[in-house]
Design a protein around this motif. Structure first.
Motif, PDB file in Angstrom:
ATOM      1  N   GLY A  65       0.897  -1.074  -0.027  1.00  0.00           N
ATOM      2  CA  GLY A  65      -0.032   0.008  -0.094  1.00  0.00           C
ATOM      3  C   GLY A  65       0.691   1.190   0.089  1.00  0.00           C
ATOM      4  N   ARG A  66       2.084   1.047   0.180  1.00  0.00           N
ATOM      5  CA  ARG A  66       3.119   2.351   0.253  1.00  0.00           C
ATOM      6  C   ARG A  66       4.127   2.165  -1.003  1.00  0.00           C
ATOM      7  NH1 ARG A  66       6.156   3.328   4.523  1.00  0.00           N
ATOM      8  NH2 ARG A  66       6.507   1.140   5.155  1.00  0.00           N
ATOM      9  N   PHE A  67       4.561   0.933  -1.102  1.00  0.00           N
ATOM     10  CA  PHE A  67       5.485   0.744  -1.951  1.00  0.00           C
ATOM     11  C   PHE A  67       5.004  -0.007  -3.296  1.00  0.00           C
ATOM     12  CE2 PHE A  67       9.608   0.710   0.911  1.00  0.00           C
ATOM     13  CZ  PHE A  67       9.314   1.835   1.535  1.00  0.00           C
ATOM     14  N   SER A  68       5.448   0.491  -4.483  1.00  0.00           N
ATOM     15  CA  SER A  68       5.073  -0.224  -5.722  1.00  0.00           C
ATOM     16  C   SER A  68       6.606  -0.675  -6.297  1.00  0.00           C
ATOM     17  CB  SER A  68       4.106   0.246  -6.243  1.00  0.00           C
ATOM     18  OG  SER A  68       4.227   1.656  -6.879  1.00  0.00           O
ATOM     19  N   ILE A  69       6.588  -1.780  -7.173  1.00  0.00           N
ATOM     20  CA  ILE A  69       7.713  -1.853  -7.862  1.00  0.00           C
ATOM     21  C   ILE A  69       7.416  -2.006  -9.310  1.00  0.00           C
ATOM     22  CG2 ILE A  69       7.347  -4.403  -7.822  1.00  0.00           C
ATOM     23  CD1 ILE A  69      10.337  -4.868  -7.573  1.00  0.00           C
ATOM     24  N   SER A  70       8.036  -1.648 -10.291  1.00  0.00           N
ATOM     25  CA  SER A  70       7.848  -1.832 -11.734  1.00  0.00           C
ATOM     26  C   SER A  70       8.939  -1.865 -12.698  1.00  0.00           C
ATOM     27  CB  SER A  70       6.879  -0.327 -11.999  1.00  0.00           C
ATOM     28  OG  SER A  70       7.838   0.507 -12.058  1.00  0.00           O
ATOM     29  N   THR A  71       8.890  -2.171 -13.746  1.00  0.00           N
ATOM     30  CA  THR A  71      10.128  -2.050 -14.761  1.00  0.00           C
ATOM     31  C   THR A  71       9.815  -1.353 -16.039  1.00  0.00           C
ATOM     32  OG1 THR A  71       9.571  -4.171 -15.770  1.00  0.00           O
ATOM     33  CG2 THR A  71      11.071  -4.270 -13.676  1.00  0.00           C
ATOM     34  N   ASP A  72      10.733  -0.833 -16.666  1.00  0.00           N
ATOM     35  CA  ASP A  72      10.685  -0.163 -17.926  1.00  0.00           C
ATOM     36  C   ASP A  72      11.476  -0.844 -18.769  1.00  0.00           C
ATOM     37  OD1 ASP A  72      10.823   1.344 -20.118  1.00  0.00           O
ATOM     38  OD2 ASP A  72      10.412   3.209 -19.089  1.00  0.00           O
ATOM     39  N   ASN A  73      11.248  -1.932 -19.630  1.00  0.00           N
ATOM     40  CA  ASN A  73      12.094  -2.737 -20.664  1.00  0.00           C
ATOM     41  C   ASN A  73      12.872  -1.805 -21.498  1.00  0.00           C
ATOM     42  OD1 ASN A  73      11.147  -4.940 -19.311  1.00  0.00           O
ATOM     43  ND2 ASN A  73      10.153  -5.810 -20.962  1.00  0.00           N
ATOM     44  N   ALA A  74      12.390  -0.840 -21.929  1.00  0.00           N
ATOM     45  CA  ALA A  74      12.910   0.313 -22.835  1.00  0.00           C
ATOM     46  C   ALA A  74      14.183   0.785 -22.278  1.00  0.00           C
ATOM     47  CB  ALA A  74      11.775   1.104 -23.247  1.00  0.00           C
ATOM     48  N   LYS A  75      14.114   1.220 -21.191  1.00  0.00           N
ATOM     49  CA  LYS A  75      15.145   1.936 -20.382  1.00  0.00           C
ATOM     50  C   LYS A  75      16.095   0.837 -19.622  1.00  0.00           C
ATOM     51  CE  LYS A  75      12.559   6.113 -20.022  1.00  0.00           C
ATOM     52  NZ  LYS A  75      12.292   7.363 -19.010  1.00  0.00           N
ATOM     53  N   ASN A  76      15.682  -0.556 -19.507  1.00  0.00           N
ATOM     54  CA  ASN A  76      16.330  -1.628 -19.042  1.00  0.00           C
ATOM     55  C   ASN A  76      16.415  -1.141 -17.370  1.00  0.00           C
ATOM     56  OD1 ASN A  76      16.873  -2.879 -21.353  1.00  0.00           O
ATOM     57  ND2 ASN A  76      19.101  -2.022 -21.296  1.00  0.00           N
ATOM     58  N   THR A  77      15.364  -0.702 -16.790  1.00  0.00           N
ATOM     59  CA  THR A  77      15.283  -0.047 -15.510  1.00  0.00           C
ATOM     60  C   THR A  77      14.167  -0.474 -14.853  1.00  0.00           C
ATOM     61  OG1 THR A  77      16.497   2.207 -16.154  1.00  0.00           O
ATOM     62  CG2 THR A  77      15.369   2.057 -14.174  1.00  0.00           C
ATOM     63  N   MET A  78      14.352  -0.775 -13.491  1.00  0.00           N
ATOM     64  CA  MET A  78      13.529  -1.442 -12.340  1.00  0.00           C
ATOM     65  C   MET A  78      13.360  -0.195 -11.340  1.00  0.00           C
ATOM     66  SD  MET A  78      13.466  -4.631  -9.987  1.00  0.00           S
ATOM     67  CE  MET A  78      15.169  -4.304  -9.014  1.00  0.00           C
ATOM     68  N   TYR A  79      12.119   0.161 -10.979  1.00  0.00           N
ATOM     69  CA  TYR A  79      11.685   1.331  -9.975  1.00  0.00           C
ATOM     70  C   TYR A  79      11.117   0.520  -8.756  1.00  0.00           C
ATOM     71  CZ  TYR A  79      12.191   4.108 -14.208  1.00  0.00           C
ATOM     72  OH  TYR A  79      12.926   4.509 -15.284  1.00  0.00           O
TER      73      TYR A  79
END
Length: 117
Positions: A65-79
């Motif tokens: 509810g406070r943190f979330s994870i995601s990825t952007d394949n185009a940028k090779n980056t995880m957040y």
């Protein structure tokens, strides 16, 4: 080989937000399970959130509810998006990539998050 570089940590007041980034040296998200871990002084490293190579995301109950994870394949980056931060979230945050198809297991150097008024 995969190099991982974290950024985005810093000092933030309780209730504040930060977004951590983990830049990979090549596209890995379709072949690796990736995740964010944290380690506070005197404590064991713990998994905060992870996203599987097929895109299934999970977060630890204490940050749900406070943190979330995601990825952007185009940028090779995880957040890792972190909201409503608490002093208990203070730790060194590191990203990890674990290959589903080889023995590859990689870590970044970590980025410090300090939540304090």
């Amino acid at each position: 080989q995969v190099q991982l570089v974290e950024s985005g940590g810093g000092l933030v007041q309780p209730g504040g937000s930060l977004r951590l980034s983990c830049a990979a040296s090549r596209n890995i998200f379709n072949t690796h399970d990736t995740g964010w871990y944290r380690q506070a002084p005197g404590k064991q490293r713990e998994l905060v959130a992870r996203i599987s190579f097929i895109g299934k995301a999970n977060v630890q109950d204490s940050v749900k509810g406070r943190f979330s994870i995601s990825t952007d394949n185009a940028k090779n980056t995880m957040y890792l998006e972190m909201n409503n931060l608490k002093p208990a979230d203070t730790a060194l945050y590191s990203c990890n990539a674990h290959s589903r198809f080889s023995n590859g297991d990689y870590w970044g150097q970590g980025t410090q998050v300090t939540v304090s008024s």
